[in-house]
Design a protein around this motif. Structure first.
Motif, PDB file in Angstrom:
ATOM      1  N   MET A   1      21.329 -87.834  62.104  1.00 16.80           N
ATOM      2  CA  MET A   1      21.397 -88.463  63.400  1.00 16.80           C
ATOM      3  C   MET A   1      22.304 -89.697  63.363  1.00 16.80           C
ATOM      4  O   MET A   1      23.032 -89.960  64.302  1.00 16.80           O
ATOM      5  N   GLN A   2      22.272 -90.463  62.268  1.00 17.99           N
ATOM      6  CA  GLN A   2      23.091 -91.663  62.170  1.00 17.99           C
ATOM      7  C   GLN A   2      24.579 -91.310  62.175  1.00 17.99           C
ATOM      8  O   GLN A   2      25.370 -92.008  62.792  1.00 17.99           O
ATOM      9  N   ASN A   3      24.956 -90.236  61.483  1.00 20.74           N
ATOM     10  CA  ASN A   3      26.355 -89.798  61.495  1.00 20.74           C
ATOM     11  C   ASN A   3      26.798 -89.432  62.906  1.00 20.74           C
ATOM     12  O   ASN A   3      27.927 -89.706  63.292  1.00 20.74           O
ATOM     13  N   TYR A   4      25.909 -88.792  63.660  1.00 17.42           N
ATOM     14  CA  TYR A   4      26.227 -88.432  65.041  1.00 17.42           C
ATOM     15  C   TYR A   4      26.492 -89.684  65.868  1.00 17.42           C
ATOM     16  O   TYR A   4      27.461 -89.744  66.623  1.00 17.42           O
ATOM     17  N   LYS A   5      25.651 -90.704  65.713  1.00 13.02           N
ATOM     18  CA  LYS A   5      25.826 -91.953  66.463  1.00 13.02           C
ATOM     19  C   LYS A   5      27.132 -92.642  66.072  1.00 13.02           C
ATOM     20  O   LYS A   5      27.846 -93.161  66.924  1.00 13.02           O
ATOM     21  N   LYS A   6      27.447 -92.639  64.783  1.00 12.75           N
ATOM     22  CA  LYS A   6      28.691 -93.250  64.319  1.00 12.75           C
ATOM     23  C   LYS A   6      29.894 -92.495  64.879  1.00 12.75           C
ATOM     24  O   LYS A   6      30.859 -93.108  65.334  1.00 12.75           O
ATOM     25  N   GLN A   7      29.828 -91.173  64.867  1.00 12.84           N
ATOM     26  CA  GLN A   7      30.930 -90.362  65.399  1.00 12.84           C
ATOM     27  C   GLN A   7      31.077 -90.563  66.902  1.00 12.84           C
ATOM     28  O   GLN A   7      32.184 -90.667  67.413  1.00 12.84           O
ATOM     29  N   GLU A   8      29.972 -90.648  67.602  1.00 18.79           N
ATOM     30  CA  GLU A   8      30.007 -90.870  69.050  1.00 18.79           C
ATOM     31  C   GLU A   8      30.623 -92.238  69.364  1.00 18.79           C
ATOM     32  O   GLU A   8      31.435 -92.369  70.280  1.00 18.79           O
ATOM     33  N   ALA A   9      30.258 -93.259  68.595  1.00 22.11           N
ATOM     34  CA  ALA A   9      30.827 -94.594  68.785  1.00 22.11           C
ATOM     35  C   ALA A   9      32.335 -94.571  68.508  1.00 22.11           C
ATOM     36  O   ALA A   9      33.124 -95.188  69.243  1.00 22.11           O
ATOM     37  N   ALA A  10      32.756 -93.852  67.488  1.00 22.27           N
ATOM     38  CA  ALA A  10      34.176 -93.732  67.159  1.00 22.27           C
ATOM     39  C   ALA A  10      34.924 -93.019  68.284  1.00 22.27           C
ATOM     40  O   ALA A  10      36.024 -93.433  68.678  1.00 22.27           O
ATOM     41  N   ASN A  11      34.336 -91.956  68.830  1.00 21.04           N
ATOM     42  CA  ASN A  11      34.963 -91.228  69.933  1.00 21.04           C
ATOM     43  C   ASN A  11      35.114 -92.110  71.168  1.00 21.04           C
ATOM     44  O   ASN A  11      36.145 -92.072  71.845  1.00 21.04           O
TER      45      ASN A  11
END
Length: 105
Positions: A1-11
């Motif tokens: 889940m943390q990777n998803y949040k990091k990727q979403e923030a990057a996007n």
């Protein structure tokens, strides 16, 4: 889940800042026809940065740092690209936008 949040923030960061970076590069430098973005990440101190290249040539790479709220003018690039500068001092994205707005009025 943390990777998803990091990727979403990057996007989200890329979506917000890529038009500003492209505007900056095309306004301040000659010979830039297109901009490709390849990476969004954060320095150890938490400063976001975006990497990419221009004109489909990965040797013409750049790295931009984003301080405060938005990208303004912090770019690292090969010396060849610095030689394409149109002005002795680059204009910030805010200065470019102000100039564009004054021309519209």
């Amino acid at each position: 889940m943390q990777n998803y949040k990091k990727q979403e923030a990057a996007n989200q960061l890329l979506k917000a800042e890529s038009p500003r970076i492209e505007k900056y590069l095309k306004y301040n430098y000659n010979n830039i026809e297109n901009v490709t973005f390849t990476k969004v990440d954060y320095t150890g101190m938490g400063t976001p940065y975006i990497e990419g290249y221009v004109n489909g040539d990965k040797d013409l790479y750049f790295t931009t740092s984003i301080y405060n709220d938005h990208f303004e003018k912090n770019v690292g690039m090969p010396i060849e690209m610095y030689e394409w500068a149109k002005y002795p001092v680059d204009k910030t994205v805010t200065e470019i936008q102000q100039e564009e707005n004054s021309k519209k009025q």
